[in-house]
Write an enzyme that holds these catalytic residues in place. Structure first.
Site, PDB file in Angstrom:
ATOM      1  N   MET A 139      39.684  40.851  42.534  1.00 55.25           N
ATOM      2  CA  MET A 139      40.650  40.832  43.363  1.00 55.25           C
ATOM      3  C   MET A 139      41.891  39.878  43.175  1.00 55.25           C
ATOM      4  O   MET A 139      41.342  38.771  43.200  1.00 55.25           O
ATOM      5  CB  MET A 139      39.885  40.892  44.578  1.00 55.25           C
ATOM      6  CG  MET A 139      39.879  41.802  45.702  1.00 55.25           C
ATOM      7  SD  MET A 139      40.436  43.149  46.010  1.00 55.25           S
ATOM      8  CE  MET A 139      41.450  43.113  47.334  1.00 55.25           C
ATOM      9  N   LEU A 195      34.491  36.104  40.660  1.00 57.01           N
ATOM     10  CA  LEU A 195      34.499  36.244  39.072  1.00 57.01           C
ATOM     11  C   LEU A 195      36.004  37.338  39.327  1.00 57.01           C
ATOM     12  O   LEU A 195      35.635  38.524  39.820  1.00 57.01           O
ATOM     13  CB  LEU A 195      33.372  36.731  38.701  1.00 57.01           C
ATOM     14  CG  LEU A 195      33.533  36.844  37.004  1.00 57.01           C
ATOM     15  CD1 LEU A 195      33.248  35.244  36.727  1.00 57.01           C
ATOM     16  CD2 LEU A 195      32.249  37.448  36.510  1.00 57.01           C
ATOM     17  N   GLU A 196      37.056  36.858  38.585  1.00 55.67           N
ATOM     18  CA  GLU A 196      38.114  37.649  38.814  1.00 55.67           C
ATOM     19  C   GLU A 196      39.021  37.490  37.555  1.00 55.67           C
ATOM     20  O   GLU A 196      38.599  36.861  36.506  1.00 55.67           O
ATOM     21  CB  GLU A 196      39.253  37.186  39.839  1.00 55.67           C
ATOM     22  CG  GLU A 196      38.562  37.151  41.329  1.00 55.67           C
ATOM     23  CD  GLU A 196      39.580  36.844  42.286  1.00 55.67           C
ATOM     24  OE1 GLU A 196      40.770  37.490  42.181  1.00 55.67           O
ATOM     25  OE2 GLU A 196      39.277  35.713  42.989  1.00 55.67           O
ATOM     26  N   ALA A 197      40.102  38.505  37.375  1.00 55.87           N
ATOM     27  CA  ALA A 197      40.949  38.499  36.228  1.00 55.87           C
ATOM     28  C   ALA A 197      40.518  38.340  35.080  1.00 55.87           C
ATOM     29  O   ALA A 197      39.295  39.404  34.718  1.00 55.87           O
ATOM     30  CB  ALA A 197      41.819  37.285  36.400  1.00 55.87           C
TER      31      ALA A 197
END
Length: 331
Positions: free
Chosen positions: A1, A155-157
């Protein structure tokens, strides 16, 4: 997100609560029930709004606590300064600075913090550490420095998109859980309107990782002009299905290992999350006893008076209106 630091805001409190074929987990949070005088319910530890010292005119947590009763905060973000070296935002000293002061203040008020590792921007430990053992050691440095009882892995991108980084994170969290009995581990990930991508959930399940809450961020997902409260609970139902399929939990077990991490006001992509939408999410959490109910961010839980969007919600409100809604959660 998405959660940008100076621009896009997001947080993945990837609370990966998984336990194959385990008995029903305990109910969400602690600190529920009535206050010592037998009157008003106190909010559970599940309610921990994100507080970010990097920008956005960070509010004094004492001010928020006195106005709302919320005593727990998710403190963002722990990133990497160079090679696998944890610092706040990858630039502020881990101990002794403003973040240390915030932790001390929150604890003096009877609450505690949940440091959040990762986020949308910056150099993530999950990517910069080259092995699961090094990543686990980096997590441990922070856990030990503050005597933590809970952590949030957001935990993103690019970190989320890499199968290698996903597996490294799963393996590191297994080690951390083993070395810190009783530590709560929350994993926060993005989501679509029908639920999240399931790659990390499946990877965790197949690796035998259990965490205390899988949390989705139901915003920045094409909800402009739509009812964000309803879309958020719809996405949460998709998370429930994904966890059931991966772990074989019952409905009740699954809900108690889930969380929602919203964004108050105008999101990075122009959606509007209203106070009424927060009430919809609160009712859903109350019905299903979710493990986590939080949002980005306390910095933004104020009306705009000409300041930047990182320090206000962009909608008409009084200070801390969004926090007050989630403060009513009793677990």
């Amino acid at each position: 997100m998405p959660r940008s630091l100076p621009t896009a805001v997001s947080f993945a409190a990837l609370s990966l609560a998984t336990g194959l074929l385990s008995a029903p987990p305990a109910q969400a949070g602690t600190g529920t029930g009535t206050s010592p005088d037998g009157t008003a319910p106190s909010p559970p530890t599940a309610v921990a709004p994100y507080l970010y010292n990097g920008w956005g005119s960070p509010p004094n947590p004492t001010t928020v606590t006195n106005a709302t009763g919320v005593t727990y905060f998710t403190l963002a973000f722990v990133l990497s300064n160079g090679y696998c070296n944890p610092q706040w935002d990858g630039s502020r000293a881990l101990t002794g600075g403003v973040d240390q002061q915030t932790i001390n203040t929150v604890r003096a008020n009877g609450g505690d913090v949940v440091p959040s590792f990762g986020g949308w921007s910056g150099n993530k430990l999950e990517s910069s550490c080259s092995s699961a053992s090094e990543l686990a050691a980096a997590y441990q440095r922070v856990i030990t420095a503050f005597g933590l009882k809970a952590i949030d892995i957001d935990l993103e991108a690019d970190a989320y998109d890499s199968p290698t980084v996903q597996q490294r994170t799963v393996d590191a969290l297994k080690a951390v859980k083993n070395n810190n009995p009783g530590l709560k581990v929350y994993v926060t990930i993005g989501t679509g309107q029908s639920g999240p991508d399931t790659s990390l959930i499946k990877r965790a399940a197949s690796s035998g990782l259990t965490v205390d809450a899988w949390t989705i961020m139901p915003f920045n997902f094409g909800g402009v002009g739509q009812n964000m409260g309803n879309l958020s609970t719809q996405a949460a139902e998709g998370l429930k299905d994904a966890l059931k399929n991966a772990y074989g939990y019952s409905d009740d077990q699954t809900y108690r290992l889930m969380g929602i991490s919203s964004m108050n006001g105008i999101t990075d992509q122009g959606e509007t999350v209203t106070v009424a939408d927060f009430r919809t999410m609160l009712a859903y959490a109350q019905q299903h006893h979710l493990a986590r109910l939080t949002f980005w961010s306390a910095n933004r839980d104020r009306p705009c008076t000409g300041g930047p969007a990182d320090s206000c919600s962009g909608v008409s409100q009084s200070d801390w209106d969004y926090t007050r809604v989630f403060a009513a959660y009793t677990g």
